[in-house]
Enzyme design. Structure first.
Site, mmCIF file in Angstrom:
data_model
loop_
_atom_site.group_PDB
_atom_site.id
_atom_site.type_symbol
_atom_site.label_atom_id
_atom_site.label_comp_id
_atom_site.label_asym_id
_atom_site.label_seq_id
_atom_site.Cartn_x
_atom_site.Cartn_y
_atom_site.Cartn_z
ATOM 1 N N ALA A 195 33.884 37.386 44.745
ATOM 2 C CA ALA A 195 34.928 38.032 45.543
ATOM 3 C C ALA A 195 36.251 37.996 44.789
ATOM 4 O O ALA A 195 36.561 37.028 44.100
ATOM 5 C CB ALA A 195 35.088 37.323 46.883
ATOM 6 N N LYS A 196 37.021 39.082 44.938
ATOM 7 C CA LYS A 196 38.384 39.073 44.389
ATOM 8 C C LYS A 196 39.279 38.525 45.501
ATOM 9 O O LYS A 196 39.929 39.272 46.241
ATOM 10 C CB LYS A 196 38.803 40.473 43.947
ATOM 11 N N ALA A 197 39.267 37.215 45.623
ATOM 12 C CA ALA A 197 39.904 36.531 46.738
ATOM 13 C C ALA A 197 41.196 35.864 46.284
ATOM 14 O O ALA A 197 41.271 35.289 45.184
ATOM 15 C CB ALA A 197 38.956 35.480 47.315
ATOM 16 N N TYR A 201 43.027 32.578 42.902
ATOM 17 C CA TYR A 201 44.115 32.770 41.945
ATOM 18 C C TYR A 201 45.137 31.640 41.953
ATOM 19 O O TYR A 201 46.099 31.672 41.191
ATOM 20 C CB TYR A 201 44.799 34.117 42.198
#
Length: 327
Positions: A195-197, A201
């Site tokens: 997932a680009k969650a 980051y």
């Protein structure tokens, strides 16, 4: 284009002068505004429009409540996209991944791919943009829940766009300088790494801050097993004897730009090895480059104590990608 990037391009011939009186960390940390007595416009204080929950709203009014679940528990996913000449590259793939990221975080996004596509088009048109960076973000908003669980809170969606030049400045000519992060990319048993969650980051922000303080542009992560992983916002590739090597995306995001470049390399007849890479192999690679929507294809000149050439093959790959995104 942002004030900083326009300024950097307009005074390229003066870079040597400024590096004689200003530290690398200050230059890479974008402190030109302080030197010259002006500052870049803050992202919350600009003209234009942002799409939120089905409607365009004035830029400065695109706000959320301080008790939004995402602000406290990182229940947020997003996409970064680039528009070239009025066309967003791989736009539908980004919208599909946004929905998949929401599903992986147990926060189904109540908009379809077509609706997200329409929202992006509306934002570009409303802001008069043809070459831009596009950010779609979905999050758990404020609602009945304020604990860890949030199933009763609405999932919200916003799309913004702005002009944004080269992510690593002049690195496409000189090669980016990377630190080696002290943090490790986690196991997929720890968090949904596909997932680009937003939560993924957190260590990227800390690692990039530490890198910039050392005069670097970015940082390279190893993963929880000790293998080479990725940079803070880009996938990494290495070149040795005309062949390309890149980490298997089994604990990192399989970037859309990464996939595009691998397909491009296959079409160019260049052998690509997707495999686990140990840190001690870095000394044996001759060239290195990063890929990502913001980074595009950026050569790397140094990672820690390891040095790389900004060679012809890397330049060819960057140029071919540049042509591809504009076709």
């Amino acid at each position: 284009m942002s004030v900083l990037l326009t300024f950097q391009e307009s005074i390229a011939s003066e870079c040597t002068f400024w590096r004689n009186i200003v530290s690398d960390a200050d230059l890479n940390g974008a402190t030109f505004g302080k030197l010259w007595g002006w500052a870049m416009a803050a992202y919350d204080d600009r003209d234009g429009f942002i799409w939120m929950d089905g409607a365009l709203v004035p830029w400065r009014e695109a706000n959320v409540h301080v008790l939004s679940h995402a602000l406290h528990y990182a229940s947020s996913v997003f996409e970064g996209e680039r528009c070239y000449g009025g066309k967003i590259f791989k736009s539908r793939e980004h919208s599909e991944r946004l929905l998949e990221s929401g599903r992986l975080l147990d926060m189904p996004i109540p908009w379809s791919v077509d609706q997200i596509e329409d929202a992006k088009a509306a934002v570009l048109k409303a802001n008069g943009l043809t070459d831009a960076y596009v950010r779609a973000v979905a999050w758990r908003g404020a609602g009945e829940d304020m604990g860890v669980a949030s199933s009763r809170n609405p999932v919200r969606l916003a799309v913004a766009a702005w002009e944004w030049g080269a992510y690593y400045g002049d690195a496409k000519m000189q090669g980016a300088k990377l630190d080696i992060a002290k943090w490790k990319r986690p196991s997929p048993e720890t968090i949904p790494t596909a997932a680009k969650a937003a939560g993924l980051y957190m260590i990227c922000t800390m690692s990039k801050h530490a890198a910039e303080a050392k005069g670097c542009s970015d940082a390279l992560f190893f993963d929880y097993r000790g293998y080479v992983a990725e940079a803070t916002g880009a996938n990494v590739f290495f070149i040795k004897d005309g062949e390309v090597h890149t980490p298997i995306p089994d604990a990192i995001l399989n970037g859309i730009t990464r996939q595009t470049v691998i397909g491009m390399l296959n079409d160019m007849g260049i052998t690509v090895h997707e495999r686990h890479i140990m840190p001690d192999e870095l000394s044996g690679f001759q060239q290195c480059f990063l890929t990502g929507t913001a980074a595009e294809v950026t050569p790397v000149g140094q990672i820690g104590d390891y040095h790389f050439q900004v060679g012809q093959l890397t330049r060819d790959i960057a140029e071919t990608y540049e042509k591809l995104v504009r076709t």
